[in-house]
Design a protein around this motif. Structure first.
Motif, PDB file in Angstrom:
ATOM      1  N   TYR A   1       1.543   2.614   7.570  1.00  0.00           N
ATOM      2  CA  TYR A   1       1.180   3.109   8.900  1.00  0.00           C
ATOM      3  C   TYR A   1       0.330   4.375   8.800  1.00  0.00           C
ATOM      4  O   TYR A   1      -0.704   4.501   9.471  1.00  0.00           O
ATOM      5  CB  TYR A   1       2.435   3.380   9.711  1.00  0.00           C
ATOM      6  CG  TYR A   1       2.177   4.126  10.999  1.00  0.00           C
ATOM      7  CD1 TYR A   1       1.578   3.501  12.088  1.00  0.00           C
ATOM      8  CD2 TYR A   1       2.510   5.476  11.103  1.00  0.00           C
ATOM      9  CE1 TYR A   1       1.319   4.198  13.263  1.00  0.00           C
ATOM     10  CE2 TYR A   1       2.261   6.174  12.270  1.00  0.00           C
ATOM     11  CZ  TYR A   1       1.667   5.534  13.344  1.00  0.00           C
ATOM     12  OH  TYR A   1       1.408   6.226  14.498  1.00  0.00           O
TER      13      TYR A   1
ATOM     14  N   VAL B   1      -3.213   3.223   7.347  1.00  0.00           N
ATOM     15  CA  VAL B   1      -4.069   2.380   8.177  1.00  0.00           C
ATOM     16  C   VAL B   1      -4.402   3.033   9.510  1.00  0.00           C
ATOM     17  O   VAL B   1      -5.554   3.044   9.951  1.00  0.00           O
ATOM     18  CB  VAL B   1      -3.411   1.002   8.403  1.00  0.00           C
ATOM     19  CG1 VAL B   1      -4.229   0.164   9.386  1.00  0.00           C
ATOM     20  CG2 VAL B   1      -3.246   0.269   7.082  1.00  0.00           C
ATOM     21  N   HIS B   2      -3.403   3.604  10.177  1.00  0.00           N
ATOM     22  CA  HIS B   2      -3.590   4.085  11.545  1.00  0.00           C
ATOM     23  C   HIS B   2      -3.955   5.561  11.635  1.00  0.00           C
ATOM     24  O   HIS B   2      -4.572   5.979  12.617  1.00  0.00           O
ATOM     25  CB  HIS B   2      -2.332   3.820  12.374  1.00  0.00           C
ATOM     26  CG  HIS B   2      -2.071   2.361  12.593  1.00  0.00           C
ATOM     27  ND1 HIS B   2      -2.757   1.615  13.528  1.00  0.00           N
ATOM     28  CD2 HIS B   2      -1.205   1.506  11.983  1.00  0.00           C
ATOM     29  CE1 HIS B   2      -2.323   0.362  13.498  1.00  0.00           C
ATOM     30  NE2 HIS B   2      -1.387   0.269  12.573  1.00  0.00           N
ATOM     31  N   ARG B   3      -3.570   6.357  10.645  1.00  0.00           N
ATOM     32  CA  ARG B   3      -3.826   7.798  10.740  1.00  0.00           C
ATOM     33  C   ARG B   3      -4.719   8.349   9.632  1.00  0.00           C
ATOM     34  O   ARG B   3      -5.178   9.487   9.724  1.00  0.00           O
ATOM     35  CB  ARG B   3      -2.499   8.572  10.740  1.00  0.00           C
ATOM     36  CG  ARG B   3      -1.635   8.295  11.964  1.00  0.00           C
ATOM     37  CD  ARG B   3      -0.550   9.341  12.052  1.00  0.00           C
ATOM     38  NE  ARG B   3       0.438   9.025  13.077  1.00  0.00           N
ATOM     39  CZ  ARG B   3       1.528   9.744  13.298  1.00  0.00           C
ATOM     40  NH1 ARG B   3       1.760  10.819  12.555  1.00  0.00           N
ATOM     41  NH2 ARG B   3       2.393   9.404  14.234  1.00  0.00           N
ATOM     42  N   LYS B   4      -4.925   7.568   8.585  1.00  0.00           N
ATOM     43  CA  LYS B   4      -5.682   8.055   7.427  1.00  0.00           C
ATOM     44  C   LYS B   4      -5.106   9.377   6.927  1.00  0.00           C
ATOM     45  O   LYS B   4      -5.829  10.288   6.511  1.00  0.00           O
ATOM     46  CB  LYS B   4      -7.166   8.234   7.773  1.00  0.00           C
ATOM     47  CG  LYS B   4      -7.830   7.009   8.366  1.00  0.00           C
ATOM     48  CD  LYS B   4      -7.791   5.828   7.417  1.00  0.00           C
ATOM     49  CE  LYS B   4      -8.496   4.623   8.025  1.00  0.00           C
ATOM     50  NZ  LYS B   4      -8.336   3.400   7.203  1.00  0.00           N
TER      51      LYS B   4
END
Length: 214
Positions: A70, A73-76
């Protein structure tokens, strides 16, 4: 959750002191009486014992990997990914080292467990992965109530996991209490490192922006 420092971070120092206090006193007659009383109170409680599942290695690994994915992918958030690894992964290694150093036998119950007892891995690593998940879940929540609910749920589950080891006879109460103290202290250490790195990164970006605009 940046505004937890005033209470939660100093508590990390208190729990570190608490761990060493338990280390010194758990062989005493007084602490042995507390261990026995805790088992007499919780021993055989099927519901509490069932919470041990949440502290199993495969559950911890599954949640930790999902959190890493998570954050990737979503926050780097690569430092956040390292946070999870340091908290849950290195925390588990630290727990195994402590068990080998202190070499305490488990309670005399027929569970067939061959590993050592002090501190409880379920209590320590269970707290670590739950608090790490709560940290990142609440990081961008705007509602203070929602943040406190998440942290309360994480703390309640961590308590349940620890107490389950007493209910099932796998650990003494002193093992569990030491596991909570060691786990929380390590969580705070990782969180302090993470927030210092985040602050340094933000300041670096601000300096670069000033140079660009100047």
């Amino acid at each position: 959750m940046r505004n937890i420092k005033n209470f939660f971070y100093p508590l990390g120092m208190a729990t570190l002191i608490g761990f060493f206090a338990i280390l010194i006193t758990f062989p005493s007659v007084q602490f042995r009486k507390i261990d026995i009383a805790a088992f007499e109170f919780l021993g055989g409680n099927a519901f509490v014992d069932s919470l041990s599942l949440l502290g199993e290695q495969w559950v911890i690994m599954t949640v930790s990997v999902a959190l890493i994915v998570y954050l990737w992918v979503h926050r780097k958030n690569y430092r956040g990914m390292l946070f999870v690894f340091l908290a849950a992964g290195v925390g588990n290694i630290l727990n195994q080292l402590l068990k080998r150093i202190y070499d305490r036998e488990r309670p005399d119950f027929p569970h067939g467990l061959e590993s050592f007892s002090f501190p409880s891995g379920h209590a320590m690593v269970g707290l670590l992965y739950l608090f790490t998940a709560a940290y990142f879940i609440t990081e961008h929540l705007g509602s203070k109530l929602a943040k406190w609910l998440v942290w309360t749920a994480a703390a309640a589950l961590a308590c349940g996991i620890g107490l389950s080891r007493i209910a099932g006879g796998e650990h003494y109460f002193s093992d569990v209490l030491a596991g909570w103290c060691a786990g929380y202290s390590w969580f705070v250490a990782v969180a302090v490192w993470y927030e210092m790195r985040e602050r340094f990164y933000r300041e670096h970006l601000q300096k670069q922006a000033k140079r660009t605009t100047g």
